[in-house]
Design an enzyme around this catalytic site. Structure first.
Site, PDB file in Angstrom:
ATOM      1  N   THR A  54       0.827  -1.205   0.000  1.00  0.00           N
ATOM      2  CA  THR A  54       0.000   0.000   0.000  1.00  0.00           C
ATOM      3  C   THR A  54       0.861   1.255   0.000  1.00  0.00           C
ATOM      4  O   THR A  54       0.392   2.323  -0.399  1.00  0.00           O
ATOM      5  CB  THR A  54      -0.947  -0.014   1.218  1.00  0.00           C
ATOM      6  OG1 THR A  54      -1.660  -1.250   1.224  1.00  0.00           O
ATOM      7  CG2 THR A  54      -1.950   1.121   1.162  1.00  0.00           C
ATOM      8  N   TYR A 142       4.163 -11.991   6.236  1.00  0.00           N
ATOM      9  CA  TYR A 142       3.029 -11.512   5.449  1.00  0.00           C
ATOM     10  C   TYR A 142       2.724 -12.568   4.402  1.00  0.00           C
ATOM     11  O   TYR A 142       3.468 -12.741   3.440  1.00  0.00           O
ATOM     12  CB  TYR A 142       3.367 -10.168   4.816  1.00  0.00           C
ATOM     13  CG  TYR A 142       2.250  -9.507   4.033  1.00  0.00           C
ATOM     14  CD1 TYR A 142       0.938  -9.958   4.077  1.00  0.00           C
ATOM     15  CD2 TYR A 142       2.520  -8.392   3.239  1.00  0.00           C
ATOM     16  CE1 TYR A 142      -0.067  -9.342   3.361  1.00  0.00           C
ATOM     17  CE2 TYR A 142       1.521  -7.759   2.522  1.00  0.00           C
ATOM     18  CZ  TYR A 142       0.234  -8.240   2.584  1.00  0.00           C
ATOM     19  OH  TYR A 142      -0.758  -7.626   1.867  1.00  0.00           O
ATOM     20  N   LYS A 170       0.707 -11.589   9.225  1.00  0.00           N
ATOM     21  CA  LYS A 170      -0.364 -10.847   8.560  1.00  0.00           C
ATOM     22  C   LYS A 170      -0.977 -11.784   7.530  1.00  0.00           C
ATOM     23  O   LYS A 170      -0.312 -12.206   6.579  1.00  0.00           O
ATOM     24  CB  LYS A 170       0.183  -9.579   7.897  1.00  0.00           C
ATOM     25  CG  LYS A 170      -0.878  -8.795   7.122  1.00  0.00           C
ATOM     26  CD  LYS A 170      -0.260  -7.599   6.409  1.00  0.00           C
ATOM     27  CE  LYS A 170      -1.304  -6.871   5.551  1.00  0.00           C
ATOM     28  NZ  LYS A 170      -0.707  -5.764   4.759  1.00  0.00           N
ATOM     29  N   VAL A 210      -4.145  -5.424  10.170  1.00  0.00           N
ATOM     30  CA  VAL A 210      -3.307  -4.508   9.406  1.00  0.00           C
ATOM     31  C   VAL A 210      -4.166  -4.108   8.211  1.00  0.00           C
ATOM     32  O   VAL A 210      -4.345  -4.869   7.265  1.00  0.00           O
ATOM     33  CB  VAL A 210      -1.993  -5.151   8.945  1.00  0.00           C
ATOM     34  CG1 VAL A 210      -1.187  -4.157   8.100  1.00  0.00           C
ATOM     35  CG2 VAL A 210      -1.169  -5.606  10.149  1.00  0.00           C
TER      36      VAL A 210
END
EC number: 4.3.3.7
Length: 299
Positions: A54, A142, A170, A210
């Protein structure tokens, strides 16, 4: 004071994966990043992830990444966890980014599954272990096979959890069954990395989020989380359902694109995108406004 951290919530509970603001000419906007970071912490975030997807990390230089970590840490101090994305598909490069992030003041590291080159599970094990060995910072894995092309299998997660600095995951795998087993067997702090599944993942043992939509609805995410923790499951469900138009609208196209558009509509720092990402069309912007209004977001 820093937000409360425990082994179960090493980075707090509500984190936003922050965009990287750019100036009109496409340069890194450090002042804007500091203002946005302060705004997000004031809204109720326990932590901020910078230099993630992001944050347009594929199109920012190593020097820009370091400057961004330093600037955000300076802005928020120890009032929130600053987590630096350091994942690449080149282990040596990731180690360089990890060490630089530690020097720049990051509180922790986010390491995404290596993408494109499709390593086997043993390669993932060695890659993440090398990152965790490279600094003294805690690491959040992640797992996002839709982007990376490779899942982190449950057995690999369990083995990685034996490392003292690998403390969290995550989860953007979109598989509640596999998440349930991995949470139960690994003992890692589990963070939802898919906003639509925030509440379902809490129900199987996640400790927080998150989030991308946290740019816009952090107070609502906190309310959802606190209702769930208090056993007020009907209230949590109602908040989840109220936010459905936001979850849907923010991901009709790539999430960075919609997030920067929404922040711009709110007068917050965001700026343009770097290619290959492109701005919303007029029709897409109109639809985003409809979606956000339906979810109670004021523009």
């Amino acid at each position: 004071m820093a937000p409360i951290s425990t082994p179960q919530t090493p980075f707090g509970r509500v984190l936003t994966a922050m965009v990287t603001p750019f100036t009109a000419d496409g340069a890194l906007d450090l002042d804007g990043a500091q203002r946005l970071a302060t705004h997000l912490v004031d809204a109720g975030n326990d932590g901020l992830v910078v230099n993630g997807t992001t944050g347009e990390s594929p199109t920012t230089s190593d020097a820009e990444k370091n400057d961004l970590v330093r600037a955000v840490r300076e802005a928020v101090g120890d009032s929130a966890h600053v987590i630096a994305g350091v994942g690449t598909n080149d282990t040596r490069h990731s180690l360089e980014l990890a060490r630089a992030a530690e020097k720049a003041g990051a509180h922790g590291l986010l390491a995404v599954t290596p993408y494109y080159n499709k390593p086997p599970q043993e390669g993932l094990l060695r890659h993440f272990t090398a990152i965790a060995d490279s600094t003294d910072l805690p690491v959040m894995l992640y797992d996002i096979p839709g982007r990376s092309g490779v899942p982190i299998n449950t057995e690999t997660i369990v083995r990685l959890a034996e490392h003292p600095r690998i403390v969290a995951n995550k989860d953007a795998k979109g598989d509640l069954g596999r998440a349930s087993w991995a949470i139960a067997r690994s003992g890692l702090a589990w963070y939802s990395g898919d906003d639509m599944l925030n509440l379902p993942l809490l129900s199987v043992g996640a400790c927080g989020f998150v989030s991308v939509v946290g740019h816009l609805v952090t107070p609502e995410l906190r309310a959802l989380l606190e209702a769930h923790l208090a056993g007020e499951f009907q209230k949590a469900t109602e908040i989840h359902q109220h936010l459905l138009p936001v979850f849907t609208g923010m991901f009709r196209t790539q999430g960075v694109i919609t997030t920067k558009a929404a922040l711009g509509l709110q007068g917050l720092p965001a700026g343009p995108l770097r290619l290959p990402l492109v701005e919303l069309t007029a029709d897409e912007t109109a639809q985003l406004k409809i979606d956000l209004a339906a979810g109670g977001v004021e523009l």
